[in-house]
Design a protein around this motif. Structure first.
Motif, PDB file in Angstrom:
ATOM      1  N   ARG A 160      16.007 -15.449  12.475  1.00  9.70           N
ATOM      2  CA  ARG A 160      14.988 -14.895  13.369  1.00  9.70           C
ATOM      3  C   ARG A 160      14.889 -13.406  13.056  1.00  9.70           C
ATOM      4  N   MET A 161      13.692 -12.966  12.694  1.00  9.79           N
ATOM      5  CA  MET A 161      13.491 -11.599  12.228  1.00  9.79           C
ATOM      6  C   MET A 161      12.398 -10.919  13.045  1.00  9.79           C
ATOM      7  N   VAL A 162      12.709  -9.803  13.657  1.00 13.89           N
ATOM      8  CA  VAL A 162      11.709  -9.039  14.390  1.00 13.89           C
ATOM      9  C   VAL A 162      10.951  -8.167  13.399  1.00 13.89           C
ATOM     10  N   MET A 163       9.648  -8.431  13.255  1.00 13.95           N
ATOM     11  CA  MET A 163       8.861  -7.746  12.230  1.00 13.95           C
ATOM     12  C   MET A 163       8.094  -6.547  12.774  1.00 13.95           C
ATOM     13  N   ALA A 164       8.305  -6.208  14.048  1.00 14.19           N
ATOM     14  CA  ALA A 164       7.558  -5.119  14.681  1.00 14.19           C
ATOM     15  C   ALA A 164       8.185  -3.771  14.335  1.00 14.19           C
ATOM     16  N   THR A 165       8.099  -3.444  13.081  1.00 10.27           N
ATOM     17  CA  THR A 165       8.649  -2.206  12.561  1.00 10.27           C
ATOM     18  C   THR A 165       7.636  -1.612  11.588  1.00 10.27           C
ATOM     19  N   PRO A 166       7.712  -0.332  11.257  1.00 12.31           N
ATOM     20  CA  PRO A 166       6.762   0.213  10.279  1.00 12.31           C
ATOM     21  C   PRO A 166       6.748  -0.598   8.991  1.00 12.31           C
ATOM     22  N   ARG A 167       5.570  -0.769   8.414  1.00 15.21           N
ATOM     23  CA  ARG A 167       5.440  -1.632   7.236  1.00 15.21           C
ATOM     24  C   ARG A 167       6.307  -1.194   6.059  1.00 15.21           C
ATOM     25  N   PRO A 168       6.491   0.102   5.798  1.00 16.71           N
ATOM     26  CA  PRO A 168       7.407   0.467   4.706  1.00 16.71           C
ATOM     27  C   PRO A 168       8.835  -0.015   4.961  1.00 16.71           C
ATOM     28  N   ILE A 169       9.253  -0.022   6.221  1.00 13.07           N
ATOM     29  CA  ILE A 169      10.598  -0.504   6.545  1.00 13.07           C
ATOM     30  C   ILE A 169      10.652  -2.018   6.408  1.00 13.07           C
ATOM     31  N   LEU A 170       9.592  -2.700   6.839  1.00 13.45           N
ATOM     32  CA  LEU A 170       9.535  -4.157   6.673  1.00 13.45           C
ATOM     33  C   LEU A 170       9.615  -4.527   5.200  1.00 13.45           C
ATOM     34  N   ARG A 171       8.866  -3.810   4.387  1.00  7.97           N
ATOM     35  CA  ARG A 171       8.917  -4.074   2.937  1.00  7.97           C
ATOM     36  C   ARG A 171      10.333  -3.844   2.402  1.00  7.97           C
ATOM     37  N   ARG A 172      10.931  -2.746   2.798  1.00  8.52           N
ATOM     38  CA  ARG A 172      12.284  -2.438   2.321  1.00  8.52           C
ATOM     39  C   ARG A 172      13.270  -3.523   2.723  1.00  8.52           C
ATOM     40  N   ALA A 173      13.148  -4.028   3.945  1.00 11.73           N
ATOM     41  CA  ALA A 173      14.072  -5.062   4.408  1.00 11.73           C
ATOM     42  C   ALA A 173      13.955  -6.317   3.559  1.00 11.73           C
ATOM     43  N   VAL A 174      12.723  -6.786   3.320  1.00 12.74           N
ATOM     44  CA  VAL A 174      12.561  -8.024   2.554  1.00 12.74           C
ATOM     45  C   VAL A 174      12.952  -7.808   1.092  1.00 12.74           C
ATOM     46  N   GLU A 175      12.655  -6.650   0.549  1.00 13.39           N
ATOM     47  CA  GLU A 175      13.078  -6.367  -0.829  1.00 13.39           C
ATOM     48  C   GLU A 175      14.597  -6.387  -0.943  1.00 13.39           C
ATOM     49  N   GLN A 176      15.295  -5.810   0.030  1.00  9.92           N
ATOM     50  CA  GLN A 176      16.756  -5.823  -0.010  1.00  9.92           C
ATOM     51  C   GLN A 176      17.293  -7.245   0.137  1.00  9.92           C
ATOM     52  N   MET A 177      16.646  -8.047   0.969  1.00 13.35           N
ATOM     53  CA  MET A 177      17.064  -9.441   1.119  1.00 13.35           C
ATOM     54  C   MET A 177      16.847 -10.203  -0.192  1.00 13.35           C
ATOM     55  N   GLY A 178      15.693  -9.970  -0.816  1.00 12.84           N
ATOM     56  CA  GLY A 178      15.420 -10.632  -2.089  1.00 12.84           C
ATOM     57  C   GLY A 178      16.405 -10.227  -3.169  1.00 12.84           C
ATOM     58  N   ALA A 179      16.753  -8.948  -3.207  1.00  8.15           N
ATOM     59  CA  ALA A 179      17.701  -8.470  -4.217  1.00  8.15           C
ATOM     60  C   ALA A 179      19.085  -9.109  -3.995  1.00  8.15           C
ATOM     61  N   ALA A 180      19.460  -9.285  -2.720  1.00  7.31           N
ATOM     62  CA  ALA A 180      20.751  -9.911  -2.430  1.00  7.31           C
ATOM     63  C   ALA A 180      20.781 -11.356  -2.909  1.00  7.31           C
ATOM     64  N   VAL A 181      19.685 -12.075  -2.720  1.00  9.70           N
ATOM     65  CA  VAL A 181      19.606 -13.462  -3.191  1.00  9.70           C
ATOM     66  C   VAL A 181      19.640 -13.508  -4.715  1.00  9.70           C
ATOM     67  N   ALA A 182      18.927 -12.570  -5.350  1.00 11.89           N
ATOM     68  CA  ALA A 182      18.923 -12.533  -6.816  1.00 11.89           C
ATOM     69  C   ALA A 182      20.320 -12.275  -7.371  1.00 11.89           C
ATOM     70  N   ARG A 183      21.072 -11.366  -6.724  1.00  8.91           N
ATOM     71  CA  ARG A 183      22.448 -11.105  -7.180  1.00  8.91           C
ATOM     72  C   ARG A 183      23.300 -12.344  -7.007  1.00  8.91           C
ATOM     73  N   LEU A 184      23.105 -13.050  -5.920  1.00 11.15           N
ATOM     74  CA  LEU A 184      23.874 -14.278  -5.674  1.00 11.15           C
ATOM     75  C   LEU A 184      23.606 -15.306  -6.769  1.00 11.15           C
ATOM     76  N   ARG A 185      22.331 -15.452  -7.119  1.00  8.75           N
ATOM     77  CA  ARG A 185      21.982 -16.439  -8.138  1.00  8.75           C
ATOM     78  C   ARG A 185      22.512 -16.038  -9.503  1.00  8.75           C
ATOM     79  N   THR A 186      22.494 -14.745  -9.801  1.00 10.24           N
ATOM     80  CA  THR A 186      23.025 -14.275 -11.075  1.00 10.24           C
ATOM     81  C   THR A 186      24.518 -14.540 -11.173  1.00 10.24           C
ATOM     82  N   THR A 187      25.221 -14.269 -10.080  1.00  3.67           N
ATOM     83  CA  THR A 187      26.668 -14.503 -10.042  1.00  3.67           C
ATOM     84  C   THR A 187      26.973 -15.993 -10.201  1.00  3.67           C
ATOM     85  N   ALA A 188      26.196 -16.799  -9.475  1.00  9.39           N
ATOM     86  CA  ALA A 188      26.436 -18.244  -9.524  1.00  9.39           C
ATOM     87  C   ALA A 188      26.113 -18.821 -10.885  1.00  9.39           C
TER      88      ALA A 188
END
Length: 400
Positions: free
Chosen positions: A371-399
């Motif tokens: 559950r993600m509260v998206m009521a934040t400035p759009r640059p911060i929303l973008r940063r959050a999803v980019e960081q989440m995506g990067a974490a998943v990418a690192r996980l897949r690379t490691t795996a």
């Protein structure tokens, strides 16, 4: 009332920084130091200038006493006028009872309008306290997992709700707009709910706190407004806290649309009203009457943020399924396709620096979701999803 600035522009909202939000000191930005706060249902956009006027006037007059009868009445009248103006539902002003928050209204509903010991039905995924408040009142919670299609669109499982009532449950908690899955239930869906409830002589607690935050063209229909049946078996909870971002002022409204309920509750109404803060009542009265256009501008910004979030999830989190937000500012994301180790929220807080609510906390059917509260400035929303995506990418690379 003096002239105030209109709703903030998109550029002004975009300019709000993480540093400013942390400095404000709220739980959303301090509970998990160093992370982006996206787990508390409040907006990062401040509040209407007209609410600021209310607070500043109180400081000038040194007015922090109890709510006087004339202002109590003003709140009731402003509430029913806003409900009528936005939905066409007409309620007598004396049926509006101020309470500190929606959960207080739920506690009063369980206490005053259900049989002792009867169970409470909670469709899931659900707002987390709906799963714990009944238990604190010594009531069993019957979780009813809802139906969801491949696109992440949720509908109520009325067959399971029917079975729960048949087994002796007395109250259905109906959240519309629906936190956390973002649905705005249609009139037809609500009428189908009413048929089930009425067949069993049940009751409904209608949490409509997100009613000001409808993002699409589907209108919000107050459940109690459908017909005489729903008016008679429903207690409705509203508040300005979500739409105008003033949860800390602690003022909600409990509407008793049934004649029998209103009469039964009359001996307790005055005592309950004393629990409401003066400033919260003044703020709600003000925004329900005229918020200067603030809400309309913020809802428009949220629409753009919703569309941005859909694009960001598709780009950075392929394999995740985002439920379409028809209302609220709460996103519900199915992360089961990402191959995460353990609970999703814990992974993203640890590996991406984003604080989220894990779907497990929202009841049956929430495992693997966030559950993600998206009521934040759009640059911060973008940063959050980019960081989440990067974490998943690192996980897949490691795996790999």
């Amino acid at each position: 009332m003096t002239d105030v600035a209109p709703s903030p522009t998109a550029a002004e909202l975009d300019a709000i920084s993480v540093q400013q939000l942390r400095a404000a000191g709220g739980v959303k930005w301090t509970a998990y130091p160093g992370t982006i706060g996206a787990f508390v249902a409040e907006m990062d956009f401040g509040f209407p200038p007209r609410v600021a006027e209310v607070l500043e006037a109180a400081l000038r007059s040194r007015s922090l006493g109890y709510l006087p009868p004339v202002e109590h009445r003003a709140l009731q009248e402003a509430t029913v006028a806003w409900v009528d103006r936005t939905s066409g539902w007409r309620v007598p002003a004396d049926r509006v009872h101020p309470v500190p928050d929606v959960l207080t209204a739920l506690r009063e509903t369980i206490r005053r309008f259900t049989a002792p010991g009867s169970a409470v039905i909670v469709p899931t995924p659900a707002y987390m306290p709906f799963l714990t408040v009944p238990g604190a009142a010594d009531r069993e919670v019957v979780q009813v997992p809802s139906r969801v299609d491949a696109d992440g669109r949720y509908t109520l499982d009325l067959g399971a709700v029917d079975a729960a009532f048949a087994a002796g449950a007395g109250l259905l908690v109906l959240c519309n707009p629906w936190n956390p899955v973002g649905r705005v239930l249609t009139r037809e869906e609500l009428l189908a709910v009413a048929d089930v409830v009425e067949r069993h002589g049940g009751r409904v607690f209608a949490d409509e706190i997100h009613a000001p935050l409808v993002l699409d063209d589907v209108p919000h229909v107050p459940y109690a407004s459908l017909d005489a049946r729903t008016a008679g078996h429903t207690v409705t909870a509203l508040a300005a806290s979500k739409g105008w971002n003033v949860p800390g002022l602690k003022c909600a409204q409990m509407i008793l649309s049934g004649d029998a309920d209103a009469a039964a509750f009359a001996p307790y109404a005055a005592d309950l009203a004393t629990t409401v803060g003066l400033l919260g009542a003044r703020a709600a009265t003000t925004v329900y009457t005229d918020d200067g256009g603030w809400l309309a501008g913020v809802v428009d910004y949220l629409r753009g943020s919703r569309d941005q979030l859909e694009a960001l999830v598709a780009e950075h989190l392929p394999g995740a399924v985002l439920s379409r937000l028809e209302g609220t500012y709460i996103a519900w994301l199915d992360c089961r396709g990402l191959g995460l180790p353990g609970p999703a929220a814990a992974f993203f807080r640890r590996e991406a620096g984003v604080g989220l609510t894990d779907g497990n906390a929202c009841g049956a059917g929430g495992e693997g979701f966030i559950r993600m509260v998206m009521a934040t400035p759009r640059p911060i929303l973008r940063r959050a999803v980019e960081q989440m995506g990067a974490a998943v990418a690192r996980l897949r690379t490691t795996a790999g």
